[in-house]
Design an enzyme around this catalytic site. Sequence first.
Site, mmCIF file in Angstrom:
data_model
loop_
_atom_site.group_PDB
_atom_site.id
_atom_site.type_symbol
_atom_site.label_atom_id
_atom_site.label_comp_id
_atom_site.label_asym_id
_atom_site.label_seq_id
_atom_site.Cartn_x
_atom_site.Cartn_y
_atom_site.Cartn_z
ATOM 1 N N HIS A 1 0.869 -1.184 0.000
ATOM 2 C CA HIS A 1 0.000 0.000 0.000
ATOM 3 C C HIS A 1 0.905 1.233 0.000
ATOM 4 O O HIS A 1 2.138 1.114 0.091
ATOM 5 C CB HIS A 1 -0.929 0.020 1.232
ATOM 6 N N HIS B 1 1.589 4.657 2.171
ATOM 7 C CA HIS B 1 1.317 5.502 3.334
ATOM 8 C C HIS B 1 1.579 6.948 2.915
ATOM 9 O O HIS B 1 2.682 7.295 2.484
ATOM 10 C CB HIS B 1 2.219 5.114 4.500
#
Length: 267
Positions: A239, A241
């Site tokens: 992912h 951040h």
Amino acid sequence: MAFTRATGKHRRPSRLTRTTANVAGVAALTTTGVIGGLAAPALAADDAVALEHTGLTQAVSVGDSLAASIDAQATAQQEAADAAAAAKKAEEAAKKKAEEAKRKAEAEAKAKAKKEREAKERAAREAERKRLNTYVSPISGSYVSTGYQTGGAMWSSGSHTGVDFHAASGTSVHAVGSGTVVEAGWGGAYGNNVVIKMNDGTYTQYGHMSSLGVTVGQAVTPGQQIGLSGSTGNSSGPHLHFEARTGEDYGTDIDPVSYLRSHGVNV
């Protein structure tokens, strides 16, 4: 019986006097070139020209009809010369007018081209200014999978200091706006990360990337790729951040979603 010579105003000029006057006229006409154009037969006509002997020089006596013809020819020649001069003057005036019109047209065309060029340059500058002031999402077509200040033991502060954008490993990560890279490398719990000082004085951070594509000091623009997403550092899976900060240091974070929305990004 004695005869008295006629005198007074009824006395007719002698043939010699008339001849002398006509000779003077012929001389003048010859000098100007007018009589040169007369045909020889005309001079030979009995009622136009007579040849007389003065004893020393043979004189030409010009009759009235020939004199009138000479005058007409001189007048015609003068009229032709005047007409030619007028035509030349008119031609020069027309040429000058055409040249002035051409110069005026060229000047107008040049001014128009300059105006159009300047307008295009202004439009290009305005478009570039708008582009540089535009903000975009760090991951195209993605969504927030973990919100700001979400609590949990995963974060040392006890809550999430940014947001997580859903992204498979290797997805292109973009600078959200114009700025300068102030950090690019390993960031501990953030893994491979990039920090950008934005042109408005704020900071944005991109963490857990698998690879980086920028270096410290490099200027970036909205949408420019700065690396690829991954799962480096303190991460539970691939992912991105993303954080927004008022300062460069940890702990100056602000709501990333509100930050992006305030710059026109639909998140």
